[in-house]
Write an enzyme that holds these catalytic residues in place. Sequence first.
Site, PDB file in Angstrom:
ATOM      1  N   PRO A  70       5.613 -15.884 -25.363  1.00 33.05           N
ATOM      2  CA  PRO A  70       4.578 -15.528 -25.684  1.00 33.05           C
ATOM      3  C   PRO A  70       3.961 -14.198 -24.132  1.00 33.05           C
ATOM      4  O   PRO A  70       4.190 -14.951 -23.577  1.00 33.05           O
ATOM      5  CB  PRO A  70       4.132 -16.926 -25.667  1.00 33.05           C
ATOM      6  CG  PRO A  70       4.865 -18.104 -25.459  1.00 33.05           C
ATOM      7  CD  PRO A  70       6.343 -17.464 -25.296  1.00 33.05           C
ATOM      8  N   CYS A  71       3.601 -13.626 -25.165  1.00 31.80           N
ATOM      9  CA  CYS A  71       2.825 -12.093 -24.542  1.00 31.80           C
ATOM     10  C   CYS A  71       1.681 -12.692 -23.798  1.00 31.80           C
ATOM     11  O   CYS A  71       0.645 -11.436 -22.402  1.00 31.80           O
ATOM     12  CB  CYS A  71       3.282 -11.568 -24.474  1.00 31.80           C
ATOM     13  SG  CYS A  71       2.202 -10.829 -26.233  1.00 31.80           S
ATOM     14  N   GLN A  72       0.642 -13.315 -24.382  1.00 35.94           N
ATOM     15  CA  GLN A  72      -0.961 -12.789 -24.274  1.00 35.94           C
ATOM     16  C   GLN A  72      -1.503 -13.184 -22.910  1.00 35.94           C
ATOM     17  O   GLN A  72      -2.221 -12.507 -23.126  1.00 35.94           O
ATOM     18  CB  GLN A  72      -1.547 -14.004 -25.003  1.00 35.94           C
ATOM     19  CG  GLN A  72      -1.476 -14.563 -27.288  1.00 35.94           C
ATOM     20  CD  GLN A  72       0.165 -15.220 -27.139  1.00 35.94           C
ATOM     21  OE1 GLN A  72       0.891 -15.257 -26.694  1.00 35.94           O
ATOM     22  NE2 GLN A  72       0.230 -15.530 -28.364  1.00 35.94           N
ATOM     23  N   GLY A  73      -0.320 -13.894 -21.837  1.00 37.85           N
ATOM     24  CA  GLY A  73      -0.877 -13.726 -20.930  1.00 37.85           C
ATOM     25  C   GLY A  73      -1.302 -12.734 -20.149  1.00 37.85           C
ATOM     26  O   GLY A  73      -2.148 -12.319 -19.069  1.00 37.85           O
ATOM     27  N   PHE A  74       0.084 -12.086 -20.267  1.00 41.49           N
ATOM     28  CA  PHE A  74       0.169 -11.122 -19.295  1.00 41.49           C
ATOM     29  C   PHE A  74      -0.270  -9.623 -19.725  1.00 41.49           C
ATOM     30  O   PHE A  74      -0.683  -8.697 -19.434  1.00 41.49           O
ATOM     31  CB  PHE A  74       2.105 -10.790 -19.173  1.00 41.49           C
ATOM     32  CG  PHE A  74       2.631 -11.842 -19.226  1.00 41.49           C
ATOM     33  CD1 PHE A  74       2.794 -11.706 -17.805  1.00 41.49           C
ATOM     34  CD2 PHE A  74       3.838 -12.244 -19.573  1.00 41.49           C
ATOM     35  CE1 PHE A  74       3.178 -12.932 -16.950  1.00 41.49           C
ATOM     36  CE2 PHE A  74       4.516 -13.534 -18.897  1.00 41.49           C
ATOM     37  CZ  PHE A  74       4.081 -13.960 -18.050  1.00 41.49           C
TER      38      PHE A  74
END
Length: 351
Positions: free
Chosen positions: A81-85
């Site tokens: 999951p990429c939302q934090g980056f």
Amino acid sequence: MNVLSLFDGMSCGQIALKKLGVPVKNYFASEIDKFAIKVAKANFPDMVHLGDVQNVKTSGQYLLDEFDCGHKIDLLIGGSPCQGFSFAGKQLNFDDPRSQLFFEYIRLLKALKPKYFMLENVRMSKQSQQIITEYLGVEPVEINSNLVSAQNRRRLYWTNIPVDGLPEDKGTVLANILEDGYTDREKSYCLDASYYKGGGASNVRLYFEKSRRQIVFGSGMNVIGTATDIKGRESIRRVYGVDGKAPTLLATTGGNTQPKILQRARGFNKGGLKALDGKTPTISTSAWEHNNHLTLDEGTTWRKLSPVECERLQTVPDGYTDHVSNTQRYKMLGNGWTVDVVKHLFKGLQE
């Protein structure tokens, strides 16, 4: 080849392997989204789903499947999951619980020791990128999907598969993938998982003000706005897109009855469409084409990209996702990979 795909989604990695003709003996997938699982299973009924990545078990260098049978994994792939980056989010990086799932990928990579691996993620801060690079021991390759599709989508790929440069530019533009209508650009804005939320003026506003949520203008005679500097009845103030059909030419002349098209402005002042807040771009002392403004009114015909068009942006076969609602199709396509980019990366497996 035995493959383990973490955060598998709708199984874009499996599509890429199939396109390449790479033989797959067993394809194991870790995924929790029931709609993505339904689509993946409909297209690849023999694959094995393992559920939550945090519950995937190993024994020595062997993966334990649902029957506790050990399998040596040859290829480990995933896009944690990429939302934090993402630069589009709050950029919590590894402080975002979703981003911490990256360490589940590392756990399984260390335990299974596959011959090949590939990890995909969004562009991110140099600090976060370097942390991932140190864990994986390889530098990422940045590829923009616009080389193989009609979508601007820049992603990072960490892999130890031999990669022969960037994919060849196929020259695909939006006009090539539309079912009908036209657009005002050659490449789509990046498709995201929230695309399904668009509706009414919000999509238009995000499109023209935030460069998000690609829209398509109506087909046929493409009325895309109304000239603001012409007086008279609405029919003579209509402005048409350059990619559609013109209205019938009349024998009458004068009185601004000639058909009008959208002038793509040049120079510093881009002119063009009036902003949705009712304000036009700054009037300048430059040539006339820099001050050619029109409004987007209620009569403008536009729509979202269709699910099939989104499949084409991701180079997924037409109808691949049609086993669930359109809302879920948009979500999984926005979360998915551009298949032909992954196919390019996987070419080294053929050797």
